[in-house]
Scaffold this motif. Structure first.
Motif, PDB file in Angstrom:
ATOM      1  N   THR A   1       0.834  -1.202   0.000  1.00  0.00           N
ATOM      2  CA  THR A   1       0.000   0.000   0.000  1.00  0.00           C
ATOM      3  C   THR A   1       0.871   1.255   0.000  1.00  0.00           C
ATOM      4  O   THR A   1       2.061   1.216   0.328  1.00  0.00           O
ATOM      5  N   GLN A   2       0.261   2.380  -0.346  1.00  0.00           N
ATOM      6  CA  GLN A   2       0.976   3.650  -0.341  1.00  0.00           C
ATOM      7  C   GLN A   2       1.493   3.978   1.066  1.00  0.00           C
ATOM      8  O   GLN A   2       2.579   4.530   1.224  1.00  0.00           O
ATOM      9  N   GLU A   3       0.712   3.614   2.083  1.00  0.00           N
ATOM     10  CA  GLU A   3       1.130   3.882   3.459  1.00  0.00           C
ATOM     11  C   GLU A   3       2.409   3.134   3.810  1.00  0.00           C
ATOM     12  O   GLU A   3       3.341   3.695   4.401  1.00  0.00           O
ATOM     13  N   ILE A   4       2.478   1.869   3.439  1.00  0.00           N
ATOM     14  CA  ILE A   4       3.671   1.066   3.715  1.00  0.00           C
ATOM     15  C   ILE A   4       4.861   1.580   2.926  1.00  0.00           C
ATOM     16  O   ILE A   4       5.976   1.746   3.452  1.00  0.00           O
TER      17      ILE A   4
ATOM     18  N   TYR B   1      11.738  -7.513  -6.504  1.00  0.00           N
ATOM     19  CA  TYR B   1      11.507  -8.370  -7.674  1.00  0.00           C
ATOM     20  C   TYR B   1      10.274  -7.939  -8.452  1.00  0.00           C
ATOM     21  O   TYR B   1      10.090  -8.300  -9.611  1.00  0.00           O
ATOM     22  N   CYS B   2       9.387  -7.180  -7.824  1.00  0.00           N
ATOM     23  CA  CYS B   2       8.109  -6.791  -8.433  1.00  0.00           C
ATOM     24  C   CYS B   2       8.306  -5.650  -9.428  1.00  0.00           C
ATOM     25  O   CYS B   2       9.134  -4.766  -9.206  1.00  0.00           O
ATOM     26  N   ALA B   3       7.550  -5.670 -10.518  1.00  0.00           N
ATOM     27  CA  ALA B   3       7.647  -4.594 -11.514  1.00  0.00           C
ATOM     28  C   ALA B   3       6.268  -4.126 -11.971  1.00  0.00           C
ATOM     29  O   ALA B   3       6.111  -3.620 -13.083  1.00  0.00           O
ATOM     30  N   LYS B   4       5.277  -4.272 -11.106  1.00  0.00           N
ATOM     31  CA  LYS B   4       3.922  -3.878 -11.478  1.00  0.00           C
ATOM     32  C   LYS B   4       3.825  -2.360 -11.670  1.00  0.00           C
ATOM     33  O   LYS B   4       4.471  -1.582 -10.966  1.00  0.00           O
ATOM     34  N   GLY B   5       2.978  -1.959 -12.595  1.00  0.00           N
ATOM     35  CA  GLY B   5       2.805  -0.546 -12.893  1.00  0.00           C
ATOM     36  C   GLY B   5       2.347   0.262 -11.692  1.00  0.00           C
ATOM     37  O   GLY B   5       2.792   1.389 -11.483  1.00  0.00           O
ATOM     38  N   GLN B   6       1.458  -0.305 -10.878  1.00  0.00           N
ATOM     39  CA  GLN B   6       0.966   0.420  -9.706  1.00  0.00           C
ATOM     40  C   GLN B   6       2.084   0.694  -8.720  1.00  0.00           C
ATOM     41  O   GLN B   6       2.151   1.783  -8.126  1.00  0.00           O
ATOM     42  N   LEU B   7       2.961  -0.266  -8.542  1.00  0.00           N
ATOM     43  CA  LEU B   7       4.112  -0.055  -7.649  1.00  0.00           C
ATOM     44  C   LEU B   7       4.965   1.101  -8.147  1.00  0.00           C
ATOM     45  O   LEU B   7       5.345   1.983  -7.368  1.00  0.00           O
ATOM     46  N   LYS B   8       5.235   1.126  -9.432  1.00  0.00           N
ATOM     47  CA  LYS B   8       6.077   2.195  -9.986  1.00  0.00           C
ATOM     48  C   LYS B   8       5.401   3.553  -9.855  1.00  0.00           C
ATOM     49  O   LYS B   8       6.050   4.555  -9.538  1.00  0.00           O
ATOM     50  N   ARG B   9       4.107   3.581 -10.058  1.00  0.00           N
ATOM     51  CA  ARG B   9       3.384   4.853  -9.900  1.00  0.00           C
ATOM     52  C   ARG B   9       3.409   5.319  -8.442  1.00  0.00           C
ATOM     53  O   ARG B   9       3.584   6.518  -8.160  1.00  0.00           O
ATOM     54  N   ASP B  10       3.253   4.373  -7.524  1.00  0.00           N
ATOM     55  CA  ASP B  10       3.265   4.734  -6.104  1.00  0.00           C
ATOM     56  C   ASP B  10       4.636   5.239  -5.671  1.00  0.00           C
ATOM     57  O   ASP B  10       4.742   6.213  -4.910  1.00  0.00           O
TER      58      ASP B  10
ATOM     59  N   LYS C   1       6.907   6.585  -7.614  1.00  0.00           N
ATOM     60  CA  LYS C   1       7.121   7.885  -8.257  1.00  0.00           C
ATOM     61  C   LYS C   1       6.401   8.985  -7.501  1.00  0.00           C
ATOM     62  O   LYS C   1       6.913  10.105  -7.353  1.00  0.00           O
ATOM     63  N   ALA C   2       5.206   8.693  -6.987  1.00  0.00           N
ATOM     64  CA  ALA C   2       4.442   9.676  -6.216  1.00  0.00           C
ATOM     65  C   ALA C   2       5.148  10.048  -4.914  1.00  0.00           C
ATOM     66  O   ALA C   2       4.893  11.106  -4.336  1.00  0.00           O
ATOM     67  N   LEU C   3       6.055   9.169  -4.469  1.00  0.00           N
ATOM     68  CA  LEU C   3       6.849   9.438  -3.271  1.00  0.00           C
ATOM     69  C   LEU C   3       8.177  10.112  -3.611  1.00  0.00           C
ATOM     70  O   LEU C   3       9.080  10.188  -2.779  1.00  0.00           O
ATOM     71  N   ASN C   4       8.277  10.592  -4.850  1.00  0.00           N
ATOM     72  CA  ASN C   4       9.449  11.327  -5.327  1.00  0.00           C
ATOM     73  C   ASN C   4      10.706  10.462  -5.403  1.00  0.00           C
ATOM     74  O   ASN C   4      11.823  10.952  -5.207  1.00  0.00           O
ATOM     75  N   LEU C   5      10.503   9.178  -5.687  1.00  0.00           N
ATOM     76  CA  LEU C   5      11.641   8.300  -5.935  1.00  0.00           C
ATOM     77  C   LEU C   5      11.869   8.207  -7.442  1.00  0.00           C
ATOM     78  O   LEU C   5      10.934   8.247  -8.239  1.00  0.00           O
TER      79      LEU C   5
END
Length: 228
Positions: A168-171, A188-197, A199-203
């Protein structure tokens, strides 16, 4: 919790959690996956970018079989830096299982693997002068890691479809906050949602080639104060 030992495609062991119908590592090769994702793309990449640091602080989400910690301990013999390794694990596996895992190629490695698993919980233990281990029996949901304390994060939770509460975004916000400037996050994960999350954290996100059997993985970097 029902757990059994399995043999993956590269001959190394992993575990299968029958309740989640999920394995602890890739069935295409547990050892190959850990070496590629967490050591090569994680620890080694950080050391290449920061060769002058004297210590590296690693946070692992999911001690599991101890494979990532074991490989990092082995790597510490080849580096000039001291490694301080913190790992979170909610459900430590029993000795009757971890003692049968086939990761250690020789007697010295076997002794190190045993020491990792038998190390006292919730405090730093000096396994060698260059490797300090702290295993914390707590979940990331219940723990807030100290801010800007870690150089490298190994995010090795179960897959998002099996353990969605860990992605989750909180974690992820907790993890991002725990990274030092210039620190990196690998998974190991490369899901689009993970990358968007992330990026939203300025990584700063990099999608990299994955280990055998997996097309892609993700590495993220926390921007340095010197970045424009």
């Amino acid at each position: 919790m029902s757990i059994e030992i399995i043999t993956t495609a590269d001959g190394s062991h992993s575990l299968r959690n029958s309740e989640l119908n999920e394995t602890y590592h890739s069935v295409h090769g547990a050892l190959q996956e850990s070496k590629h994702v967490f050591i090569k793309m994680g620890l080694d990449h950080f050391l290449e970018q920061h060769p002058d640091v004297s210590e590296v602080n690693v946070l692992e989400i999911g001690f599991g079989t101890g494979l990532n910690a074991f490989l990092t301990w082995q790597r510490s013999f080849e580096t000039s830096q001291r490694i301080n390794y913190t790992s979170l694990e909610t459900f430590p596996i029993p000795e009757e299982l971890w003692s049968k895992l086939n990761y250690a190629p020789d007697d010295r490695a076997k002794a190190g693997f045993v020491a990792l698993h038998r190390a006292e919980w919730n405090t730093f233990v000096e396994l060698t002068p260059k490797f300090y281990l702290r295993k914390i029996e707590q979940s990331l949901e219940d723990l807030t890691p100290p801010v800007e304390s870690f150089d490298v994060v190994y995010f090795d939770a179960f897959a998002p479809n099996k353990q969605p509460e860990m992605w989750t975004q909180e974690i992820l916000s907790k993890v991002s906050a725990s990274l030092k400037r210039g620190g990196i996050f690998v998974t190991y994960c490369a899901k689009g949602q993970l990358k968007r999350d992330l990026k939203a954290l300025n990584l700063e996100i990099s999608t990299l080639s994955g280990p055998p059997g997996k097309k892609e993985m993700v590495r993220a970097r926390k921007c340095s104060v010197f970045d424009k």
